[in-house]
Design an enzyme around this catalytic site. Sequence first.
Site, PDB file in Angstrom:
ATOM      1  N   HIS A 270      -9.458   1.230   5.143  1.00  0.00           N
ATOM      2  CA  HIS A 270      -8.163   1.372   5.817  1.00  0.00           C
ATOM      3  C   HIS A 270      -8.341   2.237   7.069  1.00  0.00           C
ATOM      4  O   HIS A 270      -9.118   3.196   7.064  1.00  0.00           O
ATOM      5  CB  HIS A 270      -7.133   1.991   4.870  1.00  0.00           C
ATOM      6  CG  HIS A 270      -5.747   1.906   5.413  1.00  0.00           C
ATOM      7  ND1 HIS A 270      -5.273   2.790   6.359  1.00  0.00           N
ATOM      8  CD2 HIS A 270      -4.754   1.014   5.195  1.00  0.00           C
ATOM      9  CE1 HIS A 270      -4.033   2.444   6.682  1.00  0.00           C
ATOM     10  NE2 HIS A 270      -3.690   1.369   5.982  1.00  0.00           N
TER      11      HIS A 270
ATOM     12  N   ASN B 134       0.868  -1.179   0.000  1.00  0.00           N
ATOM     13  CA  ASN B 134       0.000   0.000   0.000  1.00  0.00           C
ATOM     14  C   ASN B 134       0.904   1.228   0.000  1.00  0.00           C
ATOM     15  O   ASN B 134       1.525   1.548   1.011  1.00  0.00           O
ATOM     16  CB  ASN B 134      -0.872  -0.059   1.264  1.00  0.00           C
ATOM     17  CG  ASN B 134      -1.675   1.209   1.483  1.00  0.00           C
ATOM     18  OD1 ASN B 134      -1.771   2.063   0.605  1.00  0.00           O
ATOM     19  ND2 ASN B 134      -2.266   1.326   2.668  1.00  0.00           N
TER      20      ASN B 134
ATOM     21  N   GLY C 167       2.724   1.840  10.901  1.00  0.00           N
ATOM     22  CA  GLY C 167       3.702   2.920  10.782  1.00  0.00           C
ATOM     23  C   GLY C 167       4.424   3.233  12.081  1.00  0.00           C
ATOM     24  O   GLY C 167       5.088   4.253  12.200  1.00  0.00           O
TER      25      GLY C 167
ATOM     26  N   GLU D 180      -5.310  -5.171  10.518  1.00  0.00           N
ATOM     27  CA  GLU D 180      -4.251  -4.197  10.770  1.00  0.00           C
ATOM     28  C   GLU D 180      -4.510  -3.494  12.102  1.00  0.00           C
ATOM     29  O   GLU D 180      -5.272  -2.522  12.159  1.00  0.00           O
ATOM     30  CB  GLU D 180      -4.223  -3.150   9.662  1.00  0.00           C
ATOM     31  CG  GLU D 180      -3.972  -3.731   8.289  1.00  0.00           C
ATOM     32  CD  GLU D 180      -3.420  -2.680   7.336  1.00  0.00           C
ATOM     33  OE1 GLU D 180      -2.330  -2.911   6.804  1.00  0.00           O
ATOM     34  OE2 GLU D 180      -4.051  -1.639   7.151  1.00  0.00           O
TER      35      GLU D 180
ATOM     36  N   SER E 299       3.549  -2.534  10.207  1.00  0.00           N
ATOM     37  CA  SER E 299       5.001  -2.644  10.350  1.00  0.00           C
ATOM     38  C   SER E 299       5.570  -3.995   9.904  1.00  0.00           C
ATOM     39  O   SER E 299       6.473  -4.531  10.541  1.00  0.00           O
ATOM     40  CB  SER E 299       5.424  -2.316  11.785  1.00  0.00           C
ATOM     41  OG  SER E 299       5.029  -0.982  12.109  1.00  0.00           O
TER      42      SER E 299
ATOM     43  N   GLU F 158      -6.633   4.510   8.285  1.00  0.00           N
ATOM     44  CA  GLU F 158      -6.388   5.953   8.091  1.00  0.00           C
ATOM     45  C   GLU F 158      -7.640   6.640   7.551  1.00  0.00           C
ATOM     46  O   GLU F 158      -7.912   7.797   7.867  1.00  0.00           O
ATOM     47  CB  GLU F 158      -5.178   6.154   7.155  1.00  0.00           C
ATOM     48  CG  GLU F 158      -3.879   5.854   7.889  1.00  0.00           C
ATOM     49  CD  GLU F 158      -2.738   5.387   7.012  1.00  0.00           C
ATOM     50  OE1 GLU F 158      -2.808   5.529   5.771  1.00  0.00           O
ATOM     51  OE2 GLU F 158      -1.763   4.847   7.575  1.00  0.00           O
TER      52      GLU F 158
END
Length: 260
Positions: free
Chosen positions: A104, A17, A182, A176, A222, A106
């Site tokens: 996602h 991604n 991140g 996730e 990660s 985010e």
Amino acid sequence: MMPKGVEQSRKPVIAGNWKMHKLSADAVATALSLRSLVANANHCEVVIAPVFTALKTVADRLEGSNIHISAQDCAPEAKHGAHTGEVAADMLRDAGATYVIVGHSERRQHYSETDTFVQRKTRAAIAAGLTVIMCVGETLEQREAGNAEQVVKGQLEGGLRELTVTDLVRIIVAYEPVWAIGTGRTATPEQAQEMHAFIRRVFAEGHGQDAGNNLRILYGGSVKPDNIAGLMRQSDIDGALVGGASLDPEVFAQIVNYDR
Ligand code: PGA
């Protein structure tokens, strides 16, 4: 845990991604160098998700390769119309994408996407013939409060509402945990495995044992060359959704070509 034969029918997916990175020239250069580095990777489906504006150029340059193209999002509306700024799922197909990421974290966190929104996007994507990578995952706060499973179950059930059995074969779930994205803080293979097994159970309860057995569940957060093999050894982890480490073709290729 699945019986052995069943596990093996789930072809792993390693997806990159790229988020909001790379202008077209850089996107093409990355894609072309990845193309040769993963040319022999037949053990898994290799997917990259460039930004909307680079999708078509990258897809054209990768034609005939074993790399699949994904979009990072799509409009919840299937029908073209007055939706300024949105891109319809069939437009993504038109640009060369065969996958799309929906839900996602985010987007859930920073653009207020709800499960209902995710569900509408999923339906629109399936109607356009795309394979959907639906992301689910809890925040650190939710995990520490002991609510991780409940949160993930709600996201799964909400996002998959009203889908038929034929639709479900085009769903891939990406677990996730938000606290691992991140941050350099990966879930341990055991933590990930535990949630993946739970996701498979929830999916099987809702849609039947076969659908559960066949569902591919990717881990994201990660993922790096040095932790991918340990994750992939878990029986319910069927691949990875990779953010930061997918931007460099050499690093992403090491993840794709993990030690099996
Ligand atoms: P990360 O991102 O690999 O940089 O943690 C994963 C993702 O957000 O899909």
